[in-house]
Each structure stands twice: as C-alpha cells, then as structure tokens.
Design an enzyme around this catalytic site. Structure first.
Site, PDB file in Angstrom:
ATOM      1  N   LYS A 167      38.285  48.608  27.539  1.00 54.36           N
ATOM      2  CA  LYS A 167      37.233  49.691  29.079  1.00 54.36           C
ATOM      3  C   LYS A 167      37.363  51.142  27.113  1.00 54.36           C
ATOM      4  O   LYS A 167      36.259  51.796  27.434  1.00 54.36           O
ATOM      5  CB  LYS A 167      38.006  50.050  29.214  1.00 54.36           C
ATOM      6  CG  LYS A 167      37.944  49.257  31.191  1.00 54.36           C
ATOM      7  CD  LYS A 167      38.543  49.146  31.989  1.00 54.36           C
ATOM      8  CE  LYS A 167      38.704  49.039  33.671  1.00 54.36           C
ATOM      9  NZ  LYS A 167      39.017  48.962  34.279  1.00 54.36           N
ATOM     10  N   LYS A 196      33.535  38.764  34.201  1.00 52.02           N
ATOM     11  CA  LYS A 196      34.481  38.917  35.662  1.00 52.02           C
ATOM     12  C   LYS A 196      33.324  39.854  36.467  1.00 52.02           C
ATOM     13  O   LYS A 196      32.822  41.272  35.714  1.00 52.02           O
ATOM     14  CB  LYS A 196      35.341  39.848  34.806  1.00 52.02           C
ATOM     15  CG  LYS A 196      36.441  40.371  36.219  1.00 52.02           C
ATOM     16  CD  LYS A 196      37.668  41.430  36.125  1.00 52.02           C
ATOM     17  CE  LYS A 196      37.327  42.614  35.777  1.00 52.02           C
ATOM     18  NZ  LYS A 196      37.419  43.204  37.489  1.00 52.02           N
ATOM     19  N   LYS A 235      33.840  46.749  39.873  1.00 51.11           N
ATOM     20  CA  LYS A 235      33.918  47.833  40.027  1.00 51.11           C
ATOM     21  C   LYS A 235      33.265  48.916  39.644  1.00 51.11           C
ATOM     22  O   LYS A 235      31.672  49.732  39.506  1.00 51.11           O
ATOM     23  CB  LYS A 235      34.736  48.681  40.968  1.00 51.11           C
ATOM     24  CG  LYS A 235      35.149  48.321  41.992  1.00 51.11           C
ATOM     25  CD  LYS A 235      36.173  48.964  43.133  1.00 51.11           C
ATOM     26  CE  LYS A 235      37.571  48.794  43.090  1.00 51.11           C
ATOM     27  NZ  LYS A 235      38.126  48.924  41.874  1.00 51.11           N
TER      28      LYS A 235
HETATM   29  P1  ATP Z   1      37.487  47.762  37.884  1.00 48.76           P
HETATM   30  O1  ATP Z   1      36.055  47.971  37.304  1.00 48.76           O
HETATM   31  O2  ATP Z   1      37.481  49.511  37.948  1.00 48.76           O
HETATM   32  O3  ATP Z   1      38.627  48.322  36.765  1.00 48.76           O
HETATM   33  P2  ATP Z   1      37.773  46.055  39.311  1.00 48.76           P
HETATM   34  O4  ATP Z   1      36.230  45.226  39.392  1.00 48.76           O
HETATM   35  O5  ATP Z   1      38.500  45.184  38.368  1.00 48.76           O
HETATM   36  O6  ATP Z   1      38.149  47.206  39.218  1.00 48.76           O
HETATM   37  P3  ATP Z   1      40.506  46.755  40.163  1.00 48.76           P
HETATM   38  O7  ATP Z   1      40.693  47.588  41.595  1.00 48.76           O
HETATM   39  O8  ATP Z   1      40.865  47.024  38.732  1.00 48.76           O
HETATM   40  O9  ATP Z   1      39.132  46.439  40.332  1.00 48.76           O
HETATM   41  O10 ATP Z   1      41.420  45.650  40.785  1.00 48.76           O
HETATM   42  C1  ATP Z   1      41.726  45.214  42.028  1.00 48.76           C
HETATM   43  C2  ATP Z   1      42.585  44.285  41.831  1.00 48.76           C
HETATM   44  O11 ATP Z   1      41.088  43.427  42.275  1.00 48.76           O
HETATM   45  C3  ATP Z   1      42.684  43.494  41.054  1.00 48.76           C
HETATM   46  O12 ATP Z   1      44.500  42.482  41.702  1.00 48.76           O
HETATM   47  C4  ATP Z   1      42.421  42.543  40.247  1.00 48.76           C
HETATM   48  O13 ATP Z   1      43.311  41.799  39.149  1.00 48.76           O
HETATM   49  C5  ATP Z   1      42.086  41.953  41.148  1.00 48.76           C
HETATM   50  N1  ATP Z   1      40.311  41.905  40.611  1.00 48.76           N
HETATM   51  C6  ATP Z   1      39.400  42.946  40.251  1.00 48.76           C
HETATM   52  N2  ATP Z   1      38.126  42.330  39.697  1.00 48.76           N
HETATM   53  C7  ATP Z   1      38.103  40.794  40.301  1.00 48.76           C
HETATM   54  C8  ATP Z   1      37.181  39.487  39.958  1.00 48.76           C
HETATM   55  N3  ATP Z   1      35.987  39.937  39.664  1.00 48.76           N
HETATM   56  N4  ATP Z   1      37.157  38.535  40.871  1.00 48.76           N
HETATM   57  C9  ATP Z   1      38.823  38.228  41.313  1.00 48.76           C
HETATM   58  N5  ATP Z   1      39.937  39.386  41.854  1.00 48.76           N
HETATM   59  C10 ATP Z   1      39.243  40.361  41.012  1.00 48.76           C
HETATM   60 MG    MG Z   2      40.017  46.412  36.841  1.00 52.34          MG
END
Ligand code: ATP
Ligand code: MG
Length: 409
Positions: free
Chosen positions: A181, A276, A279
């Site tokens: 990041k 991955k 968001k």
């Molecule tokens: P950001 O990009 O802002 O970090 P994010 O999509 O990674 O957002 P988080 O809020 O960081 O989402 O993660 C929330 C939960 O969702 C955590 O338990 C994380 O492990 C899970 N998670 C995030 N992305 C994935 C994915 N692609 N597949 C499975 N689990 C995920």
């Molecule tokens: Mg995340």
C-alpha cells in the site's frame, strides 16, 4: 470446543493441525425476512440469549477481570474503505454467520483503519453505515453478535498505544500490506498510521480476549504479529510481575487463532487472476460489489478475464482466472467441482452470473430495508458498542496496571 465448526476452517497457529473441509454457511436474521417489510424493533429486544456471564456495567478497575464467557469468543471486522465485495463476503462475512451461533461474537466496522490512506470524510461516513447494514443484511444477527463501530469504543486506540511500546518497528516495516500500500501511495508521503495499522489490529483483537479471528488469507501476517505481541506483553508484564503490582497474575492476553476458510480465503480480481479482489483497487470492473445491480453483475462477468484453454478446471496454476471463478461459483451455488468441469467459458459465465444475481438479490433487499431505518441501525450499533466497551475497558485497565501506570483515584 466446537470442533465440528472449526473443522470448516484452517487454524493457522504452528501448533494446530490444518483442518479443511467445504465451508457451508446459512441463516439470516429472523427479524429481516426478505419477503416482509422491515418491522422496526428495538435492538433491546435482541439481547443475547447465550450463556455469557455479563456482570452489570461498572467502572473498570484493575481488580475486575474482563467479562468472560462460557462460550469461546470470535472477533472480526471490515474497513469502510468502499463497497463490500465478494472477497470480503466469502473470505470473512459469510463465515461469521455460522460462527455467531456457536461463539460469543463481536463484529465491528473498523473505521479507524479506513483513515490510514487518503479518504473522503463524507464517503467514510456513508461507507460506515453501509458496512453495518450489509453485515446485518448478510445474516449477522444482533441478538447473537455485538455489532459496533470501532471508533465508538475508545479502548481500541488506548490499547494500541500501550501495545506500540512492545512492537518492534522492524516487524511493521516487513508487513506485506504496508509495503504494497505504501508503494502504491508513494512511499515517503504515506501517513504513519499505515505503518502502525497492524498494532491497531492487534489491539482490536486482544482487547476482547478473543479465541478466534475469522479473516481472509491476506490478514494472516497481521494475525501472526498479533499473536507475537500478545506473547511478548504476557511475558514482559504478566505472571508474577503483574501479581506484585496487585493484579491477578497469569496471562494478560489470550493468544488468538486465525480462522481462514479453505475456499474463498483469497478471491481474486476479475481483471487479473493473480491479484486479490480489493475495495481499494482503482477499477470497479475488478470486483463484484455486494450491492451491484443485476445488469452490472452480468456485465462484469461477461467482460471478466478468461483464458484460451478448453473446458473448466481447478488447480491449474496456468489458469488462475478459471480457478478463481470456479471457486466462487462452487461457494455460492454449492455445486461440486465435477459438475462444472465439462462446461465451456460461455456456458459457465452465464451460470455464474445467474448464480451471483440469485445469491445477492435477497441480501440487497434486506440491505435496502435496513439502511432505510436509521434508528434501528443506530440502536444496534449503540448496544453493540456498550457491550464491547465493557469487555474492552476491563482489558485496558488490566494492561495499564501490569505496565505500572498509576491508577487514577
Ligand atoms: P482495502 O483494499 O481497503 O484493504 P479489502 O478489500 O482488502 O479493502 P478489508 O477491509 O481490508 O478489505 O478486509 C476485510 C476482510 O475481508 C478481511 O477479513 C480480509 O481478510 C477479507 N478479504 C479482503 N479481501 C479479500 C479477498 N479478495 N478474498 C477473501 N477475503 C478477503
Ligand atoms: Mg485490505
């Protein structure tokens, strides 16, 4: 200790065996049936009926132990950094639904984590409420789980500072998520909070003396840090040293176990099967958001990246997109691998789009009902924060005592 349920997850501590089987979750809050209009009921009606030992609220003091439960405890959360997507759902939220039946559960919206990169305050405000409403729409039941906003419980930040003193900076510098990041955000200009984010996450978990933390695979490294910080605070300040200061002695923190589902723990981007789904990824085409309308879902699946191999197959490292989409299909339709392998991309994509639309439609209906009743949502969040603060304040009080901080008269 809920072995049957735990066998659905990988428990990743060194000492634990890797257990795996297909994760199957079901169940939605009974007070939001998809077919009926939202009936507002005070969240007070949804008190936990589990066998939690909850003493009446009282000021935390070092002599009180954190409220403990006969049930084991699970905690988890999602950042309100944007729209909740399929990865958040399959990797985390969907799994919470079965866990809340078995364990004392605390599910929160981690808004303090969402300010670690540049953000729009108005969007944060909206995303915080949306995330809470999506938890409930997905089946998190406030009569079983405490649902709250992280910043509503002050102890998160207070414990974070105390834990910072026991966290080596070298460990933070080596965190994959920090490296990725900060590189994307332009290294030297990123805020300190991005570096110290894992200490706040350790605080989120350790505050509640949690037994298990259901997360996606990307959080594994952060969980390992949490376990190490717990161990080091326990050995630096716990046991007899704490007893000499008037405490109860023993471990200050429970050392938690991550629960990582064998499938869905890493849902990949629709535009690149090696990244991955996130968001924060710039392209909305890379993810299916839980609130995407039908035509948007159909279009995203139609346009998502494929390959030129014939048929569908799992576990071919040269076919990450195929593996990813099949795993998603398997999870939401509960079909077996064998039922998909003879299809071509065209047939498979239209089945996948239909399955996603069917699966998400009831969640979207419930979301609409919940978000249009702000009073209900506020009550749920208020009650969740009150219950959480009771446990969290007692933990902070113990940590302060063990670390030799003078108690206010
Ligand atoms: P950001 O990009 O802002 O970090 P994010 O999509 O990674 O957002 P988080 O809020 O960081 O989402 O993660 C929330 C939960 O969702 C955590 O338990 C994380 O492990 C899970 N998670 C995030 N992305 C994935 C994915 N692609 N597949 C499975 N689990 C995920
Ligand atoms: Mg995340």
């Amino acid at each position: 200790m809920g072995r049957a349920l735990l066998s659905h997850f990988l428990i990743l501590s060194n000492s634990s065996p890797r257990l795996a089987s297909t994760l199957s979750c079901s169940g939605f809050p009974r007070h939001f049936p998809s077919s009926s209009p939202l009936i507002r009921r005070s969240s007070r009606q949804f008190r936990c009926h589990c066998t939690t030992v909850s003493p009446p609220p009282q000021p935390a003091s070092p002599e009180t132990t954190p409220p403990t439960s006969v049930k084991k405890r699970v905690v988890s959360g999602v950042q309100p950094t944007g729209s909740i997507h399929l990865g958040n759902y399959l990797g985390a939220i969907k799994n919470w639904i079965s866990l809340q039946d078995k364990y004392e559960a605390l599910f929160f919206i981690v808004d303090l984590h969402a300010i670690t990169l540049p953000y729009d305050p108005q969007e944060l405000l909206k995303a915080t409420r949306d995330t809470a409403a999506i938890y409930l729409a997905c089946g998190v039941d406030p009569s079983k789980a405490s649902v709250f906003v992280q910043s509503h419980v002050r102890a998160h930040v207070e414990l974070m500072w105390l834990l910072s003193a026991a966290t080596p900076i070298g460990r933070l510098n080596r965190m994959i998520q920090f490296k990725e990041k900060s590189r994307k955000a332009g290294d030297e200009n990123v805020g300190v909070a991005l570096l110290t984010y894992p200490v706040l996450m350790a605080s989120d978990i350790l505050l509640y003396q949690s037994d298990f933390v259901p997360v996606g695979e990307d959080q594994k490294q952060h969980l390992e840090l949490t376990r190490d910080v717990a161990g080091s605070v326990n050995s630096l300040y716990g046991g007899r040293k704490w007893k000499k200061l008037g405490g109860r002695g023993g471990a200050i923190f429970k050392v938690p176990e991550p629960l990582i589902p064998p499938t869905g723990a890493r849902v990949m981007s629709l535009t690149d099967g090696l990244s991955k789904m996130s968001k924060s990824a710039p392209s909305d085409q890379s993810r299916i958001n839980l609130l995407d309308p039908k035509d948007v879902i159909a279009n995203k699946i139609k346009r998502c990246k494929t390959d030129s191999f014939p048929g569908m197959e799992f576990d071919n490292p040269e076919r990450p997109e195929c593996n990813n989409l099949l795993s998603v299909y398997q999870l939401i339709s509960e079909k077996t691998k064998e039922e998909c392998q003879d299809m071509n991309w065209g047939t498979f994509k239209s089945l996948l789009a239909d399955a996603l639309i069917d699966h998400l439609h009831p969640i979207q209906d419930r979301y609409e009902a919940i978000i249009s009743d702000p009073t209900y949502l506020d009550e749920v969040l208020e009650e969740g924060a009150t219950k959480a603060a009771e446990i969290a304040d007692a933990t902070v009080s113990n940590v302060k005592q063990a670390m030799g901080l003078l108690r206010r008269r």
